[in-house]
Design an enzyme around this catalytic site. Sequence first.
Site: not given
Length: 381
Positions: A135, A209, A345
């Site tokens: 991420h 997210h 996602e």
Amino acid sequence: MKKPFFIITQLLLVFLMACNSTTDQPQNANITSKSFGTLPSGEEVTQYIMTNNQGMEMSVITYGGIITSLTAPDKAGKYEDIVLGFDNLEGYLQDGVPYFGALIGRYGNRIAKGKFTLDSTEYELAINNIGNHLHGGLKGFDKVNWSAKEVEYADGVALELTYLSADGEEGYPGNLETKVTYQLGNDNTLLIDYMATTDKKTVVNLTQHSYFNLSAMKEDVLNHQLMVNADHFLPVDSTLIPTGELRPVEGTPFNFTEMKKVGADVNQENQQLTYGLGYDHCWVLNEGAGKMDLAAKAYEPNSGRTLEVYTSEPAIQVYTGNFLDGTLTGKGGTVYNKRTGLCLETQHFPDSPNQPEFPSTELNPGEKYESQTKFVFGIRE
Ligand code: GLA
């Protein structure tokens, strides 16, 4: 004295009616803003409260572009908050907050061992997840303060967030100009529009997210029904990096081609489920990249709420909040236990920079990274 006053009020009325008939902007769709606190760096964080003309409300903060709350109607017409998050900035600044509601970049999901090579230059990124990069790194797009402004949107309200990620930030090459627009439609939809450009060859994979709970936290997500428009998923190794195989979902707990309870097979004896502590995998969407096709659909029977996800991305990571363990207490004192949220996602495949057979995540100078995802909130009786 009375007559001129009467005429003026009549004229005013006519004027107001004329204004109303010439504008498409619904009367009560609006955005307001207020301070959400100050970061340790001294930067001010602003919260934007976006309301559509149905009364659906979504709050977004400049820190991380985080959606802090989002209300949707149940079958009785009651609007309730259906995303996980915190009441205040301090909540989001705690250690180990698992990206609640945040924008993720530069690279959503994992890059094996935090390394990739572009034109024979090797780039090294932070290792922040069992030996891999996750991420965007230590200070990804979820932890930067975005610039925000309201933009025109005839059928609702829209907020544009921009951030310039400097060349070398978190180890990634190129100055990346990033723009994300949240469009809250009067038809109870949320369109997220991502755009980026670079001045040096780089890789990009942006996503959002949010952890959804369509019961509005009345129960965990195991009773939600889910459909994922994918005949294949990407099996992973024990560190959650795709092995490269596109495995058919048929005959596995990963088969969500028909609506099925999230909890139906999650505890089956299965190596992939063991690795992810449940679902934490990328499904390869049948329709591929490009058009806005249906990627997934969720339904929570008690509230009647439905959520449809459409995306131009080729894949979707379905994560069932497996790592939530009750240590975080969120909005209104709710304790976030395992499986209290469902993340959908949309993205390119994890580790694409190291797996040439996966759709490319490279972005060159002069090109435009463009991606769109639409969440449609509805009800089923
Ligand atoms: C992602 C990952 C998960 C986990 C969560 C945050 O979606 O795939 O493994 O790291 O973020 O906890």
